[in-house]
Enzyme design. Structure first.
Site, PDB file in Angstrom:
ATOM      1  N   GLY A 167       0.825  -1.217   0.000  1.00  0.00           N
ATOM      2  CA  GLY A 167       0.000   0.000   0.000  1.00  0.00           C
ATOM      3  C   GLY A 167       0.856   1.262   0.000  1.00  0.00           C
ATOM      4  O   GLY A 167       2.083   1.197   0.114  1.00  0.00           O
ATOM      5  N   THR A 218       1.148   3.685   2.222  1.00  0.00           N
ATOM      6  CA  THR A 218       1.858   4.041   3.451  1.00  0.00           C
ATOM      7  C   THR A 218       3.141   3.225   3.575  1.00  0.00           C
ATOM      8  O   THR A 218       4.219   3.754   3.840  1.00  0.00           O
ATOM      9  CB  THR A 218       0.957   3.829   4.686  1.00  0.00           C
ATOM     10  N   GLY A 233       0.164  -1.526   6.363  1.00  0.00           N
ATOM     11  CA  GLY A 233      -0.886  -0.536   6.592  1.00  0.00           C
ATOM     12  C   GLY A 233      -2.199  -1.235   6.864  1.00  0.00           C
ATOM     13  O   GLY A 233      -2.249  -2.446   7.090  1.00  0.00           O
ATOM     14  N   ASP A 253      -6.798  -0.567   6.104  1.00  0.00           N
ATOM     15  CA  ASP A 253      -7.885   0.304   5.663  1.00  0.00           C
ATOM     16  C   ASP A 253      -8.670   0.829   6.854  1.00  0.00           C
ATOM     17  O   ASP A 253      -9.205   1.941   6.817  1.00  0.00           O
ATOM     18  CB  ASP A 253      -8.811  -0.477   4.720  1.00  0.00           C
ATOM     19  N   GLY A 306      -7.037  -5.114   2.708  1.00  0.00           N
ATOM     20  CA  GLY A 306      -7.401  -5.667   1.412  1.00  0.00           C
ATOM     21  C   GLY A 306      -7.782  -4.640   0.380  1.00  0.00           C
ATOM     22  O   GLY A 306      -8.122  -4.970  -0.748  1.00  0.00           O
ATOM     23  N   GLY A 307      -7.699  -3.366   0.761  1.00  0.00           N
ATOM     24  CA  GLY A 307      -7.982  -2.289  -0.198  1.00  0.00           C
ATOM     25  C   GLY A 307      -7.109  -2.412  -1.449  1.00  0.00           C
ATOM     26  O   GLY A 307      -7.533  -2.088  -2.560  1.00  0.00           O
ATOM     27  N   GLY A 308      -5.893  -2.952  -1.213  1.00  0.00           N
ATOM     28  CA  GLY A 308      -4.953  -3.129  -2.322  1.00  0.00           C
ATOM     29  C   GLY A 308      -4.980  -4.527  -2.926  1.00  0.00           C
ATOM     30  O   GLY A 308      -4.086  -4.907  -3.669  1.00  0.00           O
ATOM     31  N   GLU A 352      -0.810 -10.946   2.534  1.00  0.00           N
ATOM     32  CA  GLU A 352      -0.572 -10.152   3.752  1.00  0.00           C
ATOM     33  C   GLU A 352      -0.878 -10.981   4.989  1.00  0.00           C
ATOM     34  O   GLU A 352      -0.096 -11.023   5.938  1.00  0.00           O
ATOM     35  CB  GLU A 352      -1.444  -8.891   3.732  1.00  0.00           C
TER      36      GLU A 352
HETATM   37  O1  DER Z   1      -4.562  -3.504   1.004  1.00  0.00           O
HETATM   38  C1  DER Z   1      -4.088  -3.372   2.124  1.00  0.00           C
HETATM   39  O2  DER Z   1      -4.343  -4.142   3.100  1.00  0.00           O
HETATM   40  C2  DER Z   1      -3.210  -2.182   2.387  1.00  0.00           C
HETATM   41  O3  DER Z   1      -2.366  -2.417   3.481  1.00  0.00           O
HETATM   42  C3  DER Z   1      -4.133  -1.025   2.663  1.00  0.00           C
HETATM   43  O4  DER Z   1      -5.041  -1.423   3.578  1.00  0.00           O
HETATM   44  C4  DER Z   1      -3.420   0.195   3.171  1.00  0.00           C
HETATM   45  O5  DER Z   1      -3.105   0.907   2.062  1.00  0.00           O
HETATM   46  P1  DER Z   1      -2.765   2.477   2.159  1.00  0.00           P
HETATM   47  O6  DER Z   1      -1.570   2.565   3.092  1.00  0.00           O
HETATM   48  O7  DER Z   1      -2.446   2.828   0.739  1.00  0.00           O
HETATM   49  O8  DER Z   1      -3.982   3.160   2.706  1.00  0.00           O
END
Ligand code: DER
Length: 218
Positions: A29, A31, A80, A82, A93-95, A101
């Site tokens: 992600g 961050t 990181g 969400d 899981g946003g990514g 992970e």
């Molecule tokens: O997909 C994920 O789990 C990433 O860790 C996401 O949750 C955090 O991504 P970001 O740092 O771009 O917000």
């Protein structure tokens, strides 16, 4: 942007909490990407990546990436989220990297989560949907069972994970017990992984806000 400044600040703050040398588990992600650029200062032996995207970024700065099958355990996994709550239960899981992970996190003694304050929530699954990685043939059958759990599943169009699966983003789940909901979703045939990280949450969270970076333990 102001949010990028917070992500950079929490990445810098994380360095002091990461072991020097050794093998580090690295998440996915934007961050974490700020942290990856700082990792050479830790003089790591190698890293285990939680996605192809992270693997490419680690290699681009000269850090050796090794296969998880060649590692027994990891001192730390940094990633990181969400969403994260006061128990350090997370939604991830946003990514679309949630499966790898969760696997890499599962072998790490300590999970360090780095977030900006926008991720800090009181109840998981309200501001952000729960990503669920699903075997393609089971997309509809899993969606129907998720509806029975009270969720509204939305197919993440055009996304195929590193593992060749698809993602359902589940809105409006009323998650009063994250550990229980994580198990319920895991038990649906066809579900590979779901984005509730509660059975194994984080051991330490670093949270960046306008007032600086605070640390939170469960
Ligand atoms: O997909 C994920 O789990 C990433 O860790 C996401 O949750 C955090 O991504 P970001 O740092 O771009 O917000």
């Amino acid at each position: 942007s102001a949010q990028d400044q917070k992500k950079r600040a929490v990445a810098e703050a994380a360095l002091a909490h990461l072991p020097k040398g050794g093998i580090l588990g690295v998440g996915t992600g934007s961050t974490v990407n700020f942290l990856i650029d700082l990792l050479p200062s830790l003089q790591l032996e190698a890293a285990v990546a939680s996605s192809k995207a992270t693997e490419d970024r680690l290699k681009a700065i000269g850090i050796e990436v090794i296969d998880l099958n060649h590692v027994g355990s990891l001192d730390a996994y940094v990633d990181g989220a969400d969403e994260i709550d006061r128990h350090l239960h997370m939604v991830k899981g946003g990514g679309a990297a949630l499966t790898r992970e969760k696997i890499v996190a599962s072998v790490a003694r300590e999970f360090i989560c780095i977030v900006d304050e926008s991720k800090w929530v009181t109840q998981l699954g309200r501001a952000f949907p729960i990503p669920v990685e699903v075997i393609p043939m089971a997309r509809s059958s899993v969606a129907r069972k998720i509806v029975a759990l009270g969720g509204d599943p939305a197919y993440r169009e055009g996304v195929v994970t590193d593992n060749g699966n698809v993602i359902l983003d589940v809105f409006n789940l009323n998650i009063l017990n994250p550990i229980e909901m994580e198990t319920l979703i895991n038990n649906i045939p066809g579900v590979v992984t779901n984005g509730i990280f509660a059975q194994r949450g984080a051991n330490l969270a670093l949270i960046a806000s306008d007032q600086g970076v605070r640390t939170v333990k469960p």
